[in-house]
Design a protein around this motif. Structure first.
Motif, mmCIF file in Angstrom:
data_model
loop_
_atom_site.group_PDB
_atom_site.id
_atom_site.type_symbol
_atom_site.label_atom_id
_atom_site.label_comp_id
_atom_site.label_asym_id
_atom_site.label_seq_id
_atom_site.Cartn_x
_atom_site.Cartn_y
_atom_site.Cartn_z
ATOM 1 N N ASP A 1 47.842 46.846 47.184
ATOM 2 C CA ASP A 1 46.749 46.440 47.778
ATOM 3 C C ASP A 1 46.566 44.931 46.920
ATOM 4 N N PHE A 2 45.647 44.159 47.724
ATOM 5 C CA PHE A 2 45.550 42.912 47.052
ATOM 6 C C PHE A 2 45.013 42.977 45.555
ATOM 7 N N GLU A 3 44.184 43.579 45.111
ATOM 8 C CA GLU A 3 43.465 43.607 43.843
ATOM 9 C C GLU A 3 44.845 44.057 42.705
ATOM 10 N N SER A 4 45.531 45.029 43.249
ATOM 11 C CA SER A 4 46.831 45.280 42.225
ATOM 12 C C SER A 4 47.771 44.308 42.296
ATOM 13 N N PHE A 5 48.191 43.756 43.339
ATOM 14 C CA PHE A 5 49.091 42.437 43.256
ATOM 15 C C PHE A 5 48.439 41.320 42.460
ATOM 16 N N HIS A 6 47.231 41.039 42.569
ATOM 17 C CA HIS A 6 46.551 39.924 41.969
ATOM 18 C C HIS A 6 46.658 40.119 40.376
ATOM 19 N N ASN A 22 43.028 28.120 41.191
ATOM 20 C CA ASN A 22 42.398 29.183 41.442
ATOM 21 C C ASN A 22 43.306 30.318 42.026
ATOM 22 N N THR A 23 43.503 31.063 41.044
ATOM 23 C CA THR A 23 44.625 32.170 41.016
ATOM 24 C C THR A 23 44.428 33.077 42.076
ATOM 25 N N LEU A 24 43.095 33.606 42.572
ATOM 26 C CA LEU A 24 42.846 34.540 43.331
ATOM 27 C C LEU A 24 43.363 33.828 44.850
ATOM 28 N N LYS A 25 43.206 32.640 44.973
ATOM 29 C CA LYS A 25 43.638 32.115 46.443
ATOM 30 C C LYS A 25 45.174 31.926 46.167
ATOM 31 N N LEU A 26 45.765 31.713 45.048
ATOM 32 C CA LEU A 26 47.175 31.834 44.958
ATOM 33 C C LEU A 26 47.638 32.946 45.094
ATOM 34 N N SER A 27 47.156 34.036 44.691
ATOM 35 C CA SER A 27 47.909 35.446 44.854
ATOM 36 C C SER A 27 47.441 35.802 46.370
ATOM 37 N N GLN A 28 46.626 35.424 47.014
ATOM 38 C CA GLN A 28 46.456 35.581 48.636
ATOM 39 C C GLN A 28 47.592 34.946 49.106
#
Length: 155
Positions: A1-6, A22-28
């Protein structure tokens, strides 16, 4: 899931990327484009430090992008970006779509030079507006202005 990937990806982001982007956006952006986490530093290094790039990257036949059209686009979108009140990918897309319609240009003719100015690379893990959103308004504007200082004047 996204949280784990981030959470996993954070360890692979260069320190400067973690500090300035913005690392959240980068991870997305990266989640669907990354098969091996160890690829992340190479995919994101340009976010920390814009590489010295060849100006011929601005020339791309498919997008009808030339040095002249790139200079025109970057010089015309810089004031639009600077005047934006608020910063998000959707807001930037809206501004650029208005510019594209007003200027009578192809979308790719506008997005290509922006992406090159922001990344200094022909291939990136995201498009122009995704990269701009990750970099933020001030850094996006700084990189566009830097490209304008390097691009030759129209002949």
């Amino acid at each position: 899931d996204f949280e784990s990937f981030h959470e996993l990806a954070l360890a692979y982001y260069p320190e400067k990327v973690r500090a300035t982007c913005n690392t959240l956006k980068l991870s997305q952006v990266l989640q669907s484009r990354t098969s091996v986490l160890s690829e992340i530093p190479a995919l994101t290094g340009f976010l920390a430090d814009l590489p010295d790039y060849d100006l011929h990257l601005f020339i791309q036949e498919k997008s009808r992008s030339t040095l002249d059209t790139s200079r025109r686009v970057l010089s015309e979108v810089a004031p639009l970006i600077e005047s934006m009140d608020g910063w998000s990918e959707d807001l930037l897309k809206s501004q650029l779509q208005g510019y594209i319609a007003q200027a009578g240009l192809k979308t790719s003719t506008v997005m290509w030079p922006i992406r090159i100015a922001l990344s200094g690379q022909a291939a990136t893990p995201g498009g122009a507006t995704e990269l701009a959103d990750i970099l933020g308004q001030a850094e996006t504007l700084r990189r566009i202005r830097l490209a304008l200082t390097r691009l030759p004047e129209a002949e």
